[in-house]
Design a protein around this motif. Structure first.
Motif, PDB file in Angstrom:
ATOM      1  N   SER A  86       0.850  -1.198   0.000  1.00  0.00           N
ATOM      2  CA  SER A  86       0.000   0.000   0.000  1.00  0.00           C
ATOM      3  C   SER A  86       0.887   1.249   0.000  1.00  0.00           C
ATOM      4  O   SER A  86       1.181   1.821   1.055  1.00  0.00           O
ATOM      5  N   PHE A  87       1.340   1.625  -1.176  1.00  0.00           N
ATOM      6  CA  PHE A  87       2.188   2.799  -1.287  1.00  0.00           C
ATOM      7  C   PHE A  87       1.370   4.065  -1.036  1.00  0.00           C
ATOM      8  O   PHE A  87       0.184   4.142  -1.374  1.00  0.00           O
ATOM      9  N   ALA A  88       2.013   5.061  -0.455  1.00  0.00           N
ATOM     10  CA  ALA A  88       1.358   6.337  -0.190  1.00  0.00           C
ATOM     11  C   ALA A  88       1.074   7.064  -1.504  1.00  0.00           C
ATOM     12  O   ALA A  88       1.726   6.822  -2.527  1.00  0.00           O
ATOM     13  N   ARG A  89       0.096   7.955  -1.465  1.00  0.00           N
ATOM     14  CA  ARG A  89      -0.267   8.691  -2.675  1.00  0.00           C
ATOM     15  C   ARG A  89       0.928   9.445  -3.257  1.00  0.00           C
ATOM     16  O   ARG A  89       1.117   9.472  -4.457  1.00  0.00           O
ATOM     17  N   ARG A  90       1.755  10.039  -2.387  1.00  0.00           N
ATOM     18  CA  ARG A  90       2.911  10.778  -2.890  1.00  0.00           C
ATOM     19  C   ARG A  90       3.879   9.858  -3.625  1.00  0.00           C
ATOM     20  O   ARG A  90       4.492  10.244  -4.616  1.00  0.00           O
ATOM     21  N   GLU A  91       4.034   8.611  -3.136  1.00  0.00           N
ATOM     22  CA  GLU A  91       4.906   7.663  -3.824  1.00  0.00           C
ATOM     23  C   GLU A  91       4.337   7.322  -5.201  1.00  0.00           C
ATOM     24  O   GLU A  91       5.074   7.254  -6.196  1.00  0.00           O
ATOM     25  N   LEU A  92       3.021   7.093  -5.273  1.00  0.00           N
ATOM     26  CA  LEU A  92       2.395   6.784  -6.560  1.00  0.00           C
ATOM     27  C   LEU A  92       2.454   7.988  -7.495  1.00  0.00           C
ATOM     28  O   LEU A  92       2.629   7.837  -8.711  1.00  0.00           O
ATOM     29  N   ALA A  93       2.316   9.192  -6.924  1.00  0.00           N
ATOM     30  CA  ALA A  93       2.447  10.394  -7.745  1.00  0.00           C
ATOM     31  C   ALA A  93       3.853  10.494  -8.312  1.00  0.00           C
ATOM     32  O   ALA A  93       4.047  10.928  -9.461  1.00  0.00           O
ATOM     33  N   GLY A  94       4.852  10.083  -7.530  1.00  0.00           N
ATOM     34  CA  GLY A  94       6.221  10.083  -8.026  1.00  0.00           C
ATOM     35  C   GLY A  94       6.410   9.125  -9.192  1.00  0.00           C
ATOM     36  O   GLY A  94       7.099   9.441 -10.166  1.00  0.00           O
ATOM     37  N   VAL A  95       5.777   7.957  -9.102  1.00  0.00           N
ATOM     38  CA  VAL A  95       5.822   7.005 -10.221  1.00  0.00           C
ATOM     39  C   VAL A  95       5.173   7.621 -11.455  1.00  0.00           C
ATOM     40  O   VAL A  95       5.722   7.561 -12.568  1.00  0.00           O
ATOM     41  N   ALA A  96       3.996   8.217 -11.279  1.00  0.00           N
ATOM     42  CA  ALA A  96       3.285   8.832 -12.405  1.00  0.00           C
ATOM     43  C   ALA A  96       4.091   9.964 -13.006  1.00  0.00           C
ATOM     44  O   ALA A  96       4.151  10.119 -14.238  1.00  0.00           O
ATOM     45  N   ALA A  97       4.722  10.782 -12.167  1.00  0.00           N
ATOM     46  CA  ALA A  97       5.515  11.906 -12.667  1.00  0.00           C
ATOM     47  C   ALA A  97       6.645  11.415 -13.561  1.00  0.00           C
ATOM     48  O   ALA A  97       6.899  11.983 -14.637  1.00  0.00           O
ATOM     49  N   CYS A  98       7.335  10.368 -13.120  1.00  0.00           N
ATOM     50  CA  CYS A  98       8.445   9.826 -13.913  1.00  0.00           C
ATOM     51  C   CYS A  98       7.935   9.111 -15.166  1.00  0.00           C
ATOM     52  O   CYS A  98       8.547   9.190 -16.227  1.00  0.00           O
ATOM     53  N   ALA A  99       6.810   8.414 -15.027  1.00  0.00           N
ATOM     54  CA  ALA A  99       6.284   7.631 -16.140  1.00  0.00           C
ATOM     55  C   ALA A  99       5.766   8.498 -17.275  1.00  0.00           C
ATOM     56  O   ALA A  99       5.934   8.166 -18.455  1.00  0.00           O
ATOM     57  N   TYR A 100       5.120   9.619 -16.934  1.00  0.00           N
ATOM     58  CA  TYR A 100       4.420  10.409 -17.946  1.00  0.00           C
ATOM     59  C   TYR A 100       5.074  11.757 -18.246  1.00  0.00           C
ATOM     60  O   TYR A 100       4.533  12.546 -19.019  1.00  0.00           O
TER      61      TYR A 100
ATOM     62  N   PRO B 259      32.973   6.830 -10.772  1.00  0.00           N
ATOM     63  CA  PRO B 259      32.184   6.020 -11.722  1.00  0.00           C
ATOM     64  C   PRO B 259      31.766   4.656 -11.200  1.00  0.00           C
ATOM     65  O   PRO B 259      30.699   4.166 -11.555  1.00  0.00           O
ATOM     66  N   ASP B 260      32.602   4.034 -10.351  1.00  0.00           N
ATOM     67  CA  ASP B 260      32.249   2.700  -9.848  1.00  0.00           C
ATOM     68  C   ASP B 260      31.879   2.757  -8.367  1.00  0.00           C
ATOM     69  O   ASP B 260      32.024   1.770  -7.642  1.00  0.00           O
ATOM     70  N   GLY B 261      31.371   3.898  -7.914  1.00  0.00           N
ATOM     71  CA  GLY B 261      30.998   4.063  -6.519  1.00  0.00           C
ATOM     72  C   GLY B 261      29.714   3.325  -6.162  1.00  0.00           C
ATOM     73  O   GLY B 261      29.133   2.599  -6.974  1.00  0.00           O
ATOM     74  N   LEU B 262      29.271   3.547  -4.923  1.00  0.00           N
ATOM     75  CA  LEU B 262      28.100   2.862  -4.369  1.00  0.00           C
ATOM     76  C   LEU B 262      27.062   3.878  -3.925  1.00  0.00           C
ATOM     77  O   LEU B 262      27.391   4.869  -3.261  1.00  0.00           O
ATOM     78  N   ALA B 263      25.811   3.642  -4.285  1.00  0.00           N
ATOM     79  CA  ALA B 263      24.686   4.439  -3.779  1.00  0.00           C
ATOM     80  C   ALA B 263      23.769   3.536  -2.965  1.00  0.00           C
ATOM     81  O   ALA B 263      23.554   2.368  -3.312  1.00  0.00           O
ATOM     82  N   ILE B 264      23.239   4.091  -1.882  1.00  0.00           N
ATOM     83  CA  ILE B 264      22.294   3.361  -1.021  1.00  0.00           C
ATOM     84  C   ILE B 264      21.034   4.195  -0.897  1.00  0.00           C
ATOM     85  O   ILE B 264      21.069   5.324  -0.394  1.00  0.00           O
ATOM     86  N   GLY B 265      19.911   3.659  -1.379  1.00  0.00           N
ATOM     87  CA  GLY B 265      18.629   4.349  -1.280  1.00  0.00           C
ATOM     88  C   GLY B 265      17.870   3.868  -0.060  1.00  0.00           C
ATOM     89  O   GLY B 265      17.666   2.658   0.120  1.00  0.00           O
ATOM     90  N   LEU B 266      17.465   4.812   0.799  1.00  0.00           N
ATOM     91  CA  LEU B 266      16.782   4.461   2.049  1.00  0.00           C
ATOM     92  C   LEU B 266      15.272   4.628   1.912  1.00  0.00           C
ATOM     93  O   LEU B 266      14.782   5.739   1.711  1.00  0.00           O
ATOM     94  N   PHE B 267      14.546   3.520   1.978  1.00  0.00           N
ATOM     95  CA  PHE B 267      13.080   3.520   2.041  1.00  0.00           C
ATOM     96  C   PHE B 267      12.479   4.397   0.936  1.00  0.00           C
ATOM     97  O   PHE B 267      11.639   5.258   1.187  1.00  0.00           O
ATOM     98  N   SER B 268      12.925   4.128  -0.291  1.00  0.00           N
ATOM     99  CA  SER B 268      12.502   4.936  -1.441  1.00  0.00           C
ATOM    100  C   SER B 268      11.295   4.352  -2.158  1.00  0.00           C
ATOM    101  O   SER B 268      10.860   4.891  -3.181  1.00  0.00           O
ATOM    102  N   GLY B 269      10.738   3.233  -1.652  1.00  0.00           N
ATOM    103  CA  GLY B 269       9.509   2.698  -2.231  1.00  0.00           C
ATOM    104  C   GLY B 269       9.659   2.311  -3.691  1.00  0.00           C
ATOM    105  O   GLY B 269      10.668   1.730  -4.097  1.00  0.00           O
TER     106      GLY B 269
ATOM    107  N   PHE C  12      -3.833  12.305 -11.352  1.00  0.00           N
ATOM    108  CA  PHE C  12      -3.052  13.368 -10.734  1.00  0.00           C
ATOM    109  C   PHE C  12      -3.102  14.610 -11.619  1.00  0.00           C
ATOM    110  O   PHE C  12      -3.206  14.521 -12.841  1.00  0.00           O
ATOM    111  N   THR C  13      -3.005  15.766 -11.001  1.00  0.00           N
ATOM    112  CA  THR C  13      -2.996  17.008 -11.766  1.00  0.00           C
ATOM    113  C   THR C  13      -1.585  17.325 -12.240  1.00  0.00           C
ATOM    114  O   THR C  13      -0.599  16.837 -11.669  1.00  0.00           O
ATOM    115  N   GLU C  14      -1.508  18.155 -13.273  1.00  0.00           N
ATOM    116  CA  GLU C  14      -0.193  18.594 -13.743  1.00  0.00           C
ATOM    117  C   GLU C  14       0.530  19.380 -12.663  1.00  0.00           C
ATOM    118  O   GLU C  14       1.764  19.357 -12.587  1.00  0.00           O
ATOM    119  N   GLN C  15      -0.236  20.082 -11.805  1.00  0.00           N
ATOM    120  CA  GLN C  15       0.369  20.839 -10.716  1.00  0.00           C
ATOM    121  C   GLN C  15       1.030  19.918  -9.694  1.00  0.00           C
ATOM    122  O   GLN C  15       1.969  20.324  -9.005  1.00  0.00           O
TER     123      GLN C  15
END
Length: 262
Positions: free
Chosen positions: A12-26, A82-92, A55-58
């Motif tokens: 059950s992702f939060a609305r803001r997380e789903l909005a983030g998916v939509a923003a990147c997707a569209y 270039p060959d470094g490491l990134a760690i994403g914390l609870f990014s859904g 979601f609105t364009e705004q």
């Protein structure tokens, strides 16, 4: 009653997380001027049944703009390492790895067990990407970084991580100060209720955590990078975005704080 757990069912992702998916997707269709494309987010939007019409364009444009800026800050880190490491914390349901992958970098996403179980079946097929389960109150993963001593590392605590509250963020910054190696970088959101800013005392740029009640905590081992530390034109974009966030306190563009363990 027997309980079953379906790892195919999306958390059950939060609305803001789903909005983030939509923003990147569209973004490519809705905001072609941004030059932002994310095919992996398009596939994820179909899996999650996230439509642009919900979601609105705004809502979407600030999130797409923000995602593009963070991507470029992360790319700048991997330009330096270039060959470094990134760690994403609870990014859904974040698809940043697929957007910034240079073919050499390494990436670990840490999230709660239910999200990790669901994402494992959709993870990028490369040994350079990994998923790990943990609770938001767990910092044991920091100890594992001792095995990567000297490996350039960037930790991303954005989005919902910044909503964990001052107590949890304070504990995280304390542990980061005590246990992270010199040179490790952190990219965090500074929200109105979590005001991370550099100390102005004698020109110092160590982190101060200002709480709404007036309390101030100091973390002298964490240095706030100046917006002028970025190469241009990235530096100008960070300054502009952070300036807008300061002006529009309730905007969806929180101030971006880039820290380094010294």
């Amino acid at each position: 009653m027997k309980m079953t757990f379906n790892i195919d069912a999306a958390p059950s992702f939060a609305r803001r997380e789903l909005a983030g998916v939509a923003a990147c997707a569209y973004a490519a269709d809705a905001f072609p001027d941004l030059g932002f494309h994310d095919e992996e987010a398009r596939r994820l939007a179909r899996v999650l049944d996230v439509g642009r019409a919900g979601f609105t364009e705004q809502e979407l444009r600030p999130l797409a703009t923000r995602a593009r800026l963070v991507d470029d800050v992360v790319r700048d880190f991997f330009r330096r390492h270039p060959d470094g490491l990134a760690i994403g914390l609870f990014s859904g349901p974040c698809t940043r790895f697929s957007r910034v992958d240079n073919g050499l970098l390494h990436w670990i996403d840490i999230d709660v067990p239910r999200v990790i179980a669901w994402r494992l079946r959709r993870a990028p097929s490369t040994p350079r990407y990994a998923l790990a389960a943990a609770s938001p109150g767990c910092d044991h993963w920091i100890d594992q970084l001792s095995e990567a001593h000297g490996w350039p590392t960037l930790i991303l605590g954005l989005g919902l991580f910044s909503q964990l509250g001052p107590e949890r963020i304070s504990a995280f910054l304390t542990q980061a100060s005590l246990r992270l190696g010199t040179g490790v970088e952190l990219l965090l959101d500074a929200t109105p209720c979590l005001r991370l800013r550099p100390s102005a005392a004698r020109g110092a740029r160590h982190v101060e955590l200002h709480r709404e009640g007036g309390g101030v905590e100091t973390f002298p081992w964490l240095r706030v990078l100046d917006e002028d530390d970025y190469p241009e034109p990235l530096g100008a974009r960070v300054r502009t975005t952070n300036g807008l966030a300061r002006f529009l306190r309730k905007s969806q563009l929180p101030i971006l704080r880039h820290l380094r363990r010294v």
